[in-house]
Design a protein around this motif. Structure first.
Motif, PDB file in Angstrom:
ATOM      1  N   THR A 288       0.827  -1.210   0.000  1.00 32.74           N
ATOM      2  CA  THR A 288       0.000   0.000   0.000  1.00 32.74           C
ATOM      3  C   THR A 288       0.862   1.261   0.000  1.00 32.74           C
ATOM      4  OG1 THR A 288      -1.759  -1.160   1.200  1.00 32.74           O
ATOM      5  CG2 THR A 288      -1.811   1.240   1.231  1.00 32.74           C
ATOM      6  N   LEU A 289       1.891   1.276   0.846  1.00 35.23           N
ATOM      7  CA  LEU A 289       2.784   2.434   0.916  1.00 35.23           C
ATOM      8  C   LEU A 289       3.534   2.643  -0.393  1.00 35.23           C
ATOM      9  CD1 LEU A 289       4.326   1.957   4.483  1.00 35.23           C
ATOM     10  CD2 LEU A 289       2.638   3.659   3.800  1.00 35.23           C
ATOM     11  N   PHE A 290       3.996   1.536  -0.989  1.00 28.75           N
ATOM     12  CA  PHE A 290       4.813   1.649  -2.200  1.00 28.75           C
ATOM     13  C   PHE A 290       3.978   2.061  -3.409  1.00 28.75           C
ATOM     14  CE2 PHE A 290       8.100  -0.215  -5.185  1.00 28.75           C
ATOM     15  CZ  PHE A 290       9.045   0.736  -4.874  1.00 28.75           C
ATOM     16  N   GLU A 291       2.720   1.676  -3.436  1.00 28.94           N
ATOM     17  CA  GLU A 291       1.845   2.099  -4.530  1.00 28.94           C
ATOM     18  C   GLU A 291       1.669   3.608  -4.521  1.00 28.94           C
ATOM     19  OE1 GLU A 291       0.553   0.441  -7.102  1.00 28.94           O
ATOM     20  OE2 GLU A 291       1.729  -1.285  -6.420  1.00 28.94           O
ATOM     21  N   GLU A 292       1.579   4.207  -3.343  1.00 31.30           N
ATOM     22  CA  GLU A 292       1.482   5.659  -3.243  1.00 31.30           C
ATOM     23  C   GLU A 292       2.769   6.327  -3.721  1.00 31.30           C
ATOM     24  OE1 GLU A 292      -1.168   7.527  -2.450  1.00 31.30           O
ATOM     25  OE2 GLU A 292      -2.310   5.645  -2.400  1.00 31.30           O
ATOM     26  N   ILE A 293       3.906   5.718  -3.406  1.00 33.34           N
ATOM     27  CA  ILE A 293       5.190   6.259  -3.856  1.00 33.34           C
ATOM     28  C   ILE A 293       5.277   6.215  -5.372  1.00 33.34           C
ATOM     29  CG2 ILE A 293       7.683   5.840  -3.862  1.00 33.34           C
ATOM     30  CD1 ILE A 293       7.427   4.861  -0.985  1.00 33.34           C
ATOM     31  N   PRO A 341      12.528   2.420  -1.916  1.00 32.35           N
ATOM     32  CA  PRO A 341      12.844   3.467  -2.889  1.00 32.35           C
ATOM     33  C   PRO A 341      11.838   4.617  -2.843  1.00 32.35           C
ATOM     34  CG  PRO A 341      13.102   1.315  -3.898  1.00 32.35           C
ATOM     35  CD  PRO A 341      12.499   1.087  -2.536  1.00 32.35           C
ATOM     36  N   CYS A 342      12.332   5.847  -2.806  1.00 31.32           N
ATOM     37  CA  CYS A 342      11.467   7.024  -2.813  1.00 31.32           C
ATOM     38  C   CYS A 342      10.961   7.265  -4.233  1.00 31.32           C
ATOM     39  CB  CYS A 342      12.244   8.228  -2.298  1.00 31.32           C
ATOM     40  SG  CYS A 342      13.708   8.611  -3.291  1.00 31.32           S
ATOM     41  N   ARG A 343      10.159   8.300  -4.415  1.00 27.43           N
ATOM     42  CA  ARG A 343       9.599   8.578  -5.737  1.00 27.43           C
ATOM     43  C   ARG A 343      10.688   8.921  -6.748  1.00 27.43           C
ATOM     44  NH1 ARG A 343       6.454  13.952  -3.640  1.00 27.43           N
ATOM     45  NH2 ARG A 343       8.261  15.264  -3.191  1.00 27.43           N
ATOM     46  N   HIS A 344      11.755   9.570  -6.281  1.00 29.01           N
ATOM     47  CA  HIS A 344      12.850   9.902  -7.187  1.00 29.01           C
ATOM     48  C   HIS A 344      13.550   8.632  -7.675  1.00 29.01           C
ATOM     49  CE1 HIS A 344      12.574  13.181  -4.060  1.00 29.01           C
ATOM     50  NE2 HIS A 344      12.199  13.819  -5.149  1.00 29.01           N
ATOM     51  N   ALA A 345      13.761   7.688  -6.766  1.00 32.04           N
ATOM     52  CA  ALA A 345      14.420   6.436  -7.122  1.00 32.04           C
ATOM     53  C   ALA A 345      13.546   5.597  -8.054  1.00 32.04           C
ATOM     54  CB  ALA A 345      14.752   5.652  -5.852  1.00 32.04           C
ATOM     55  N   VAL A 346      12.247   5.550  -7.793  1.00 28.42           N
ATOM     56  CA  VAL A 346      11.332   4.783  -8.649  1.00 28.42           C
ATOM     57  C   VAL A 346      11.351   5.340 -10.072  1.00 28.42           C
ATOM     58  CG1 VAL A 346       8.911   4.225  -9.069  1.00 28.42           C
ATOM     59  CG2 VAL A 346       9.845   4.050  -6.762  1.00 28.42           C
ATOM     60  N   ALA A 347      11.358   6.657 -10.198  1.00 30.75           N
ATOM     61  CA  ALA A 347      11.424   7.262 -11.526  1.00 30.75           C
ATOM     62  C   ALA A 347      12.709   6.861 -12.249  1.00 30.75           C
ATOM     63  CB  ALA A 347      11.337   8.781 -11.405  1.00 30.75           C
ATOM     64  N   PRO A 362      10.614  -1.791  -9.568  1.00 27.31           N
ATOM     65  CA  PRO A 362      11.192  -1.134  -8.378  1.00 27.31           C
ATOM     66  C   PRO A 362      11.088  -1.973  -7.116  1.00 27.31           C
ATOM     67  CG  PRO A 362       9.097  -0.117  -8.980  1.00 27.31           C
ATOM     68  CD  PRO A 362       9.445  -1.063 -10.081  1.00 27.31           C
ATOM     69  N   GLU A 363      10.127  -2.908  -7.057  1.00 29.50           N
ATOM     70  CA  GLU A 363       9.997  -3.755  -5.859  1.00 29.50           C
ATOM     71  C   GLU A 363      11.252  -4.564  -5.577  1.00 29.50           C
ATOM     72  OE1 GLU A 363       5.862  -2.739  -7.027  1.00 29.50           O
ATOM     73  OE2 GLU A 363       7.685  -3.347  -8.080  1.00 29.50           O
ATOM     74  N   ARG A 364      12.045  -4.836  -6.623  1.00 27.80           N
ATOM     75  CA  ARG A 364      13.269  -5.626  -6.431  1.00 27.80           C
ATOM     76  C   ARG A 364      14.296  -4.895  -5.562  1.00 27.80           C
ATOM     77  NH1 ARG A 364      13.408 -10.055  -9.796  1.00 27.80           N
ATOM     78  NH2 ARG A 364      12.111  -9.968 -11.679  1.00 27.80           N
TER      79      ARG A 364
END
Length: 481
Positions: A288-293, A341-347, A362-364
């Protein structure tokens, strides 16, 4: 008598406490059970006075080592009954943000000596020593800070922000000061911290100085090391565990210890059901948290600088951060602090996929503490059931334990903890602003005659005209119109 038969006798249970300890060790030899006694000046005495007991069940010990982060919340709560004391506990957050109690102890009082004893045994069980880079979260109880500094001088010690706020509210009340405090504590960089402190200074220099005196390195994320992969600023996990102990805190010692053990045993089985229904690589709460990120990452613009480094801009025009995917860091420090990973890292990870430099998942790169596989590994260690006291092995210790020298407290024992001044003020405010209005200061209005100053029960005019039993002058009981 009925209560004694069901719950047991307070003094008698101390005599068989060592037998109970033997049973715990019989079903799981990896458990740690330590009983400490008061100093006896007569070495030939056949009795020893109970002082404290420490328990770390083998299943919880193995589960912690299987994948729990290097973080523990520590707290104490009152014991009730004729032999009052304290229950000390160490509780960790699991990968799903649930509680994972590791060890607990019943001690005579909450002070430096009892906490030091607790931490020494806890360190032996978890393989910690004076140079361990571990992290503790506490409410700054009596003697606890000095005990941590003594046993684990290299450890990081976070202070619960709620209790800091409670201390602050005595002088600086209201949502304005509360928001200023939380703004400082949630800053993840030194620059953001300094900016938040400037806002505090603009409102109150006294509050600014008070915050500095309380050492922000213990409660501001900007100064957290990130070793624990957790940015929690509240000691909620211990509060949740303490709430489960309320019903057992006024019981005899073995009954109390059994309620704690049975709760832990049942909770592991409950988590098994949650694990069985979980889908995806991450735990439900982490998902849930990572989907928001990931939603926030859509608005970021990425420029590759080579060697795993990226410059990331957005979503705000002034926001620009540096990401190093290979080292798993970002200058916003959210990835460093949480392991997610934060939003910057996911991008950046998505940009790598578009340019053929990765699979773009990014989940990896999420820390393994949040993985379902780690969650399973932790909770596969179940607590063993034990026999009734008629089948417990008899302790070979030549001395018999006797109850501590505490008298029964006067009056009816209180089960609820004493609320702080700040909590009482919040409760009072909730009552005053809630759906039910207080009657104080409101005048009564009669439902019969409409006059003020009395109700229909005391209405003399209504009694003369038929009172509460009349409707429009017609009687409602026996007889006709």
């Amino acid at each position: 008598m009925a209560t004694k038969k069901i719950q047991g006798d307070f003094e008698e249970q101390y005599k068989i406490l060592r037998d109970y300890c033997e049973e715990l060790l019989r079903v799981d030899p990896e458990s740690t059970v330590k009983v400490d006694v008061e100093h006896e000046f007569n070495p030939t005495s056949k009795t020893r006075q109970f002082k404290r007991i420490y328990i770390c069940l083998g299943a919880l010990k193995r589960g912690f080592k299987a994948g729990i982060r290097d973080l523990l919340g520590v707290d104490g709560c009152f014991l009730k009954g004729p032999f009052p004391g304290q229950i000390l506990s160490a509780v960790a957050p699991d990968g799903n943000s649930g509680i994972y109690p590791v060890a607990y102890a019943l001690v005579e009082a909450e002070n430096k000596d009892s906490w030091t004893w607790f931490f020494q045994l806890l360190g032996q069980d978890l393989g910690l020593n004076a140079s361990s880079n571990f992290t503790f979260v506490s409410d700054r109880q009596k003697g606890l800070i000095h005990a941590i500094d003594l046993v684990f001088p290299a450890a990081e010690h976070m202070h619960c922000l709620r209790h800091i706020h409670d201390n602050m509210k005595g002088t600086w009340k209201g949502d304005l000061y509360k928001n200023l405090l939380y703004g400082v504590s949630t800053a993840t960089t030194v620059q953001a911290y300094e900016k938040a402190m400037q806002k505090v200074l603009a409102e109150s220099k006294a509050l600014h100085d008070w915050m500095l005196k309380n050492e922000p390195k213990h409660w501001c994320r900007a100064f957290f090391s990130g070793r624990a992969k957790c940015d929690m600023i509240l000691n909620n996990h211990c509060e949740v565990f303490n709430k489960q102990l309320v019903s057992g805190r006024d019981k005899p010692i073995i009954t109390c210890l059994e309620q704690i053990r049975e709760y832990l045993m049942k909770r592991i089985v409950i988590v098994h059901r949650k694990i069985a229904s979980s889908k995806g690589p991450l735990t439900p709460n982490a998902t849930t948290l990572f989907e928001e990120i990931k939603k926030d990452a859509f608005d970021c613009r990425v420029i590759w600088c080579g060697q795993g480094r990226y410059q990331v801009s957005g979503p705000h025009i002034i926001e620009q951060r540096i990401v190093n995917v290979e080292e798993r860091t970002c200058s916003c420090r959210r990835w460093d602090l949480t392991g997610m990973p934060c939003r910057h890292a996911v991008a950046c990870i998505w940009n790598m996929r578009m340019n053929g430099r990765g699979d773009g998942i990014p989940e990896r790169l999420v820390d393994r503490a949040y993985w379902v596989d780690t969650w399973k590994a932790v909770y596969m260690n179940t607590i063993e059931p034990i026999n009734g006291r008629d089948m417990w092995p008899v302790s070979r210790c030549p001395t018999t334990l006797v109850a501590p020298k505490y008298h029964k407290q006067a009056g009816r024992p209180k089960k609820k903890r004493k609320k702080s001044v700040a909590e009482l003020e919040e409760l009072k405010k909730a009552v005053e602003t809630g759906p039910k209005l207080p009657k104080k200061g409101k005048s009564l209005t009669c439902g019969l005659c409409g006059a003020t100053g009395h109700n229909r029960r005391r209405c003399k005019h209504g009694a003369a005209t038929g009172g509460a039993g009349s409707v429009d002058g017609a009687t409602t009981a026996g007889g006709g119109a």
